[in-house]
Scaffold this motif. Sequence first.
Motif, PDB file in Angstrom:
ATOM      1  N   LEU A 276       3.155   7.126  27.752  1.00 14.24           N
ATOM      2  CA  LEU A 276       2.020   6.225  27.586  1.00 14.24           C
ATOM      3  C   LEU A 276       0.924   6.864  26.729  1.00 14.24           C
ATOM      4  N   THR A 277       0.726   8.169  26.886  1.00 11.57           N
ATOM      5  CA  THR A 277      -0.267   8.853  26.053  1.00 11.57           C
ATOM      6  C   THR A 277       0.138   8.786  24.583  1.00 11.57           C
ATOM      7  N   ALA A 278       1.415   9.083  24.304  1.00  9.95           N
ATOM      8  CA  ALA A 278       1.906   9.005  22.926  1.00  9.95           C
ATOM      9  C   ALA A 278       1.830   7.578  22.397  1.00  9.95           C
ATOM     10  N   ALA A 279       2.170   6.603  23.239  1.00 10.17           N
ATOM     11  CA  ALA A 279       2.187   5.205  22.807  1.00 10.17           C
ATOM     12  C   ALA A 279       0.798   4.727  22.419  1.00 10.17           C
ATOM     13  N   TRP A 280      -0.193   4.996  23.270  1.00 14.89           N
ATOM     14  CA  TRP A 280      -1.547   4.521  22.960  1.00 14.89           C
ATOM     15  C   TRP A 280      -2.162   5.295  21.804  1.00 14.89           C
ATOM     16  N   ALA A 281      -1.775   6.552  21.624  1.00 16.04           N
ATOM     17  CA  ALA A 281      -2.250   7.301  20.467  1.00 16.04           C
ATOM     18  C   ALA A 281      -1.724   6.676  19.172  1.00 16.04           C
ATOM     19  N   ILE A 282      -0.445   6.327  19.161  1.00 14.42           N
ATOM     20  CA  ILE A 282       0.135   5.670  17.986  1.00 14.42           C
ATOM     21  C   ILE A 282      -0.493   4.288  17.790  1.00 14.42           C
ATOM     22  N   GLY A 283      -0.697   3.560  18.884  1.00 15.99           N
ATOM     23  CA  GLY A 283      -1.316   2.242  18.786  1.00 15.99           C
ATOM     24  C   GLY A 283      -2.697   2.294  18.183  1.00 15.99           C
ATOM     25  N   SER A 284      -3.474   3.327  18.532  1.00 19.81           N
ATOM     26  CA  SER A 284      -4.826   3.431  17.986  1.00 19.81           C
ATOM     27  C   SER A 284      -4.813   3.688  16.485  1.00 19.81           C
ATOM     28  N   VAL A 285      -3.790   4.380  16.000  1.00 15.55           N
ATOM     29  CA  VAL A 285      -3.699   4.682  14.570  1.00 15.55           C
ATOM     30  C   VAL A 285      -3.244   3.467  13.770  1.00 15.55           C
ATOM     31  N   THR A 286      -2.350   2.685  14.325  1.00 17.93           N
ATOM     32  CA  THR A 286      -1.785   1.552  13.572  1.00 17.93           C
ATOM     33  C   THR A 286      -2.646   0.297  13.646  1.00 17.93           C
ATOM     34  N   GLY A 287      -3.668   0.287  14.507  1.00 15.65           N
ATOM     35  CA  GLY A 287      -4.497  -0.910  14.626  1.00 15.65           C
ATOM     36  C   GLY A 287      -5.198  -1.283  13.336  1.00 15.65           C
ATOM     37  N   VAL A 288      -5.635  -0.287  12.564  1.00 13.19           N
ATOM     38  CA  VAL A 288      -6.385  -0.564  11.333  1.00 13.19           C
ATOM     39  C   VAL A 288      -5.496  -1.196  10.257  1.00 13.19           C
ATOM     40  N   PRO A 289      -4.360  -0.589   9.885  1.00 17.97           N
ATOM     41  CA  PRO A 289      -3.538  -1.229   8.849  1.00 17.97           C
ATOM     42  C   PRO A 289      -2.999  -2.588   9.270  1.00 17.97           C
ATOM     43  N   LEU A 290      -2.672  -2.764  10.550  1.00 18.16           N
ATOM     44  CA  LEU A 290      -2.191  -4.076  10.980  1.00 18.16           C
ATOM     45  C   LEU A 290      -3.330  -5.083  11.059  1.00 18.16           C
ATOM     46  N   GLY A 291      -4.547  -4.624  11.338  1.00 16.41           N
ATOM     47  CA  GLY A 291      -5.701  -5.508  11.252  1.00 16.41           C
ATOM     48  C   GLY A 291      -5.952  -5.934   9.817  1.00 16.41           C
ATOM     49  N   ALA A 292      -5.766  -4.996   8.882  1.00 18.35           N
ATOM     50  CA  ALA A 292      -5.891  -5.346   7.464  1.00 18.35           C
ATOM     51  C   ALA A 292      -4.814  -6.344   7.051  1.00 18.35           C
ATOM     52  N   LEU A 293      -3.635  -6.228   7.651  1.00 18.88           N
ATOM     53  CA  LEU A 293      -2.571  -7.197   7.382  1.00 18.88           C
ATOM     54  C   LEU A 293      -3.008  -8.606   7.799  1.00 18.88           C
ATOM     55  N   ALA A 294      -3.705  -8.693   8.918  1.00 14.21           N
ATOM     56  CA  ALA A 294      -4.209  -9.999   9.357  1.00 14.21           C
ATOM     57  C   ALA A 294      -5.203 -10.560   8.359  1.00 14.21           C
ATOM     58  N   ASP A 295      -6.013  -9.705   7.741  1.00 16.99           N
ATOM     59  CA  ASP A 295      -6.947 -10.171   6.705  1.00 16.99           C
ATOM     60  C   ASP A 295      -6.198 -10.731   5.505  1.00 16.99           C
ATOM     61  N   ARG A 296      -5.134 -10.017   5.093  1.00 13.15           N
ATOM     62  CA  ARG A 296      -4.430 -10.405   3.869  1.00 13.15           C
ATOM     63  C   ARG A 296      -3.489 -11.583   4.074  1.00 13.15           C
ATOM     64  N   LYS A 297      -2.805 -11.637   5.211  1.00 13.06           N
ATOM     65  CA  LYS A 297      -1.788 -12.660   5.428  1.00 13.06           C
ATOM     66  C   LYS A 297      -2.274 -13.846   6.248  1.00 13.06           C
ATOM     67  N   GLY A 298      -3.453 -13.718   6.837  1.00 14.57           N
ATOM     68  CA  GLY A 298      -3.970 -14.782   7.685  1.00 14.57           C
ATOM     69  C   GLY A 298      -3.874 -14.389   9.147  1.00 14.57           C
ATOM     70  N   PRO A 299      -4.978 -14.467   9.900  1.00 14.30           N
ATOM     71  CA  PRO A 299      -4.961 -13.956  11.277  1.00 14.30           C
ATOM     72  C   PRO A 299      -4.137 -14.790  12.244  1.00 14.30           C
ATOM     73  N   ARG A 300      -4.018 -16.100  12.033  1.00 14.31           N
ATOM     74  CA  ARG A 300      -3.266 -16.883  13.008  1.00 14.31           C
ATOM     75  C   ARG A 300      -1.790 -16.510  13.000  1.00 14.31           C
ATOM     76  N   GLY A 301      -1.178 -16.521  11.814  1.00 13.08           N
ATOM     77  CA  GLY A 301       0.239 -16.169  11.724  1.00 13.08           C
ATOM     78  C   GLY A 301       0.501 -14.749  12.194  1.00 13.08           C
TER      79      GLY A 301
ATOM     80  N   PRO B 228     -11.360   0.588  -1.641  1.00  9.91           N
ATOM     81  CA  PRO B 228     -10.245   1.178  -0.892  1.00  9.91           C
ATOM     82  C   PRO B 228      -9.474   0.123  -0.113  1.00  9.91           C
ATOM     83  N   ARG B 229      -8.169   0.350   0.058  1.00 11.33           N
ATOM     84  CA  ARG B 229      -7.354  -0.604   0.810  1.00 11.33           C
ATOM     85  C   ARG B 229      -7.828  -0.680   2.259  1.00 11.33           C
ATOM     86  N   LEU B 230      -8.144   0.455   2.837  1.00 14.22           N
ATOM     87  CA  LEU B 230      -8.662   0.504   4.211  1.00 14.22           C
ATOM     88  C   LEU B 230     -10.107   0.990   4.143  1.00 14.22           C
ATOM     89  N   ALA B 231     -10.985   0.080   3.717  1.00 16.45           N
ATOM     90  CA  ALA B 231     -12.380   0.445   3.460  1.00 16.45           C
ATOM     91  C   ALA B 231     -13.085   0.961   4.703  1.00 16.45           C
TER      92      ALA B 231
END
Length: 419
Positions: free
Chosen positions: A52-77, A202-205
């Motif tokens: 669980l420690t490893a999982a949440w650590a990875i989750g915290s790192v990937t939240g930003v690029p996947l949040g940026a994906l929601a900006d680019r592709k549309g948040p609902r989809g 920047p891509r991840l401003a």
Amino acid sequence: MPIQILPPTGAPRVLAAAQLSNSLGDGAYYVTSALYFTRVVGLSPTQIGLALTAAWAIGSVTGVPLGALADRKGPRGTAVLLALVTSASVASFLFIRSFVPFLLAACLYAVAQCALAAARQALLAGLVTPAARTGVLAHLQSTLNAGLAVGAALGGLALRHDTRGAYLAVFALDAASFLLCALVLLRLPAVPRTAAREQGEPRLAVLHDRPYSVITALNAILLLRMPLLSLAIPLWVVDRTDAPSWLVSALFVLNTLAVMAFQVRMARGVSGPRTATRAVRHSGLVMLASCVVFAFSATGPPVWATVAILVAGAVLQVIAEMQQSAGSWQISFDLAPAHQVGQYQGFFGTGVPVSRTLGPLLLTSLLVVWGVPGWLLLGGIFLVAGLAMGPAVRWAERARAEAGAGAAEGIFTGRLPAG
């Protein structure tokens, strides 16, 4: 004044329905998962904690690029897709029998959960006016707590039976709840994709936004209240006081019901950066008072007085929680550029997995090992973080103004001014 949990009709009500659907399953999952993986699957507590420690650590790192994906592709989809991935990750727990598959499934679950939170925030930003966002988020938090309470009761039934079939039913319920969440989100109107990045941007401003990074770090410190409620206070009650062990459950129920009943009312006065920073500052002061009160519970009073002291500390803690939540929601949206809400919310949301990852070790060291001095030090940490939020927000506002002036002159440096 009557308690109002559901937000107004329209998009806010649909968002609340989606929140309620998956929180029912999560409530049942939270109270049963640890026992299922130890008693049924046969994993050790150390293995579960490591995964669980490893999982949440990875989750915290990937939240930003996947949040940026929601900006680019549309948040609902994006939100619908992530809800489906979360459902699949929970369903995979039904078939796990060893540590490595559990680790992989837990990582997928944490990544999808962190990214789903960011996509939902971007979706809300696209459907709700800025002035109404904090109020809607307060309604959603009340709905979340209501769902968790009902789900926890369902999980309690599984714990009572304590059979493999009962635990598997809980996991199936949680997987189905996220599937239902995805279907509910499809009822919302699509939010347009954001504009393409400007040349040189920047891509991840958000990773270059130093004021927002400081604000996120301060919020992560204030979010130590989460493992405080779920881990540190139960250990304190059992190991350091003479209070009955059932009080642990009672304090959790008190917190859940208080947020469900009063979060909307507590958020009504928060409408901009000034009122938001004031709410966060007050939350730091109240958390200091709460820590002092909890420390008094170990001074050897009669059992009835110990119970009263612990309840008083829990009441102060939940008041601070509601103030901090309302203020941080407002700040996180006000300081996020309109075309980058997803990645900014993904970054701001890292405070949750960070507090869950680092909080248990820090809090058990402070409170269980140090005792009363640890409580006083923790209260001071909350106070300093709450007081520091105001200057950090003003720094961010100055940076926004300077960046806007530079853009008006056709200047873009790729980095917000340091302030």
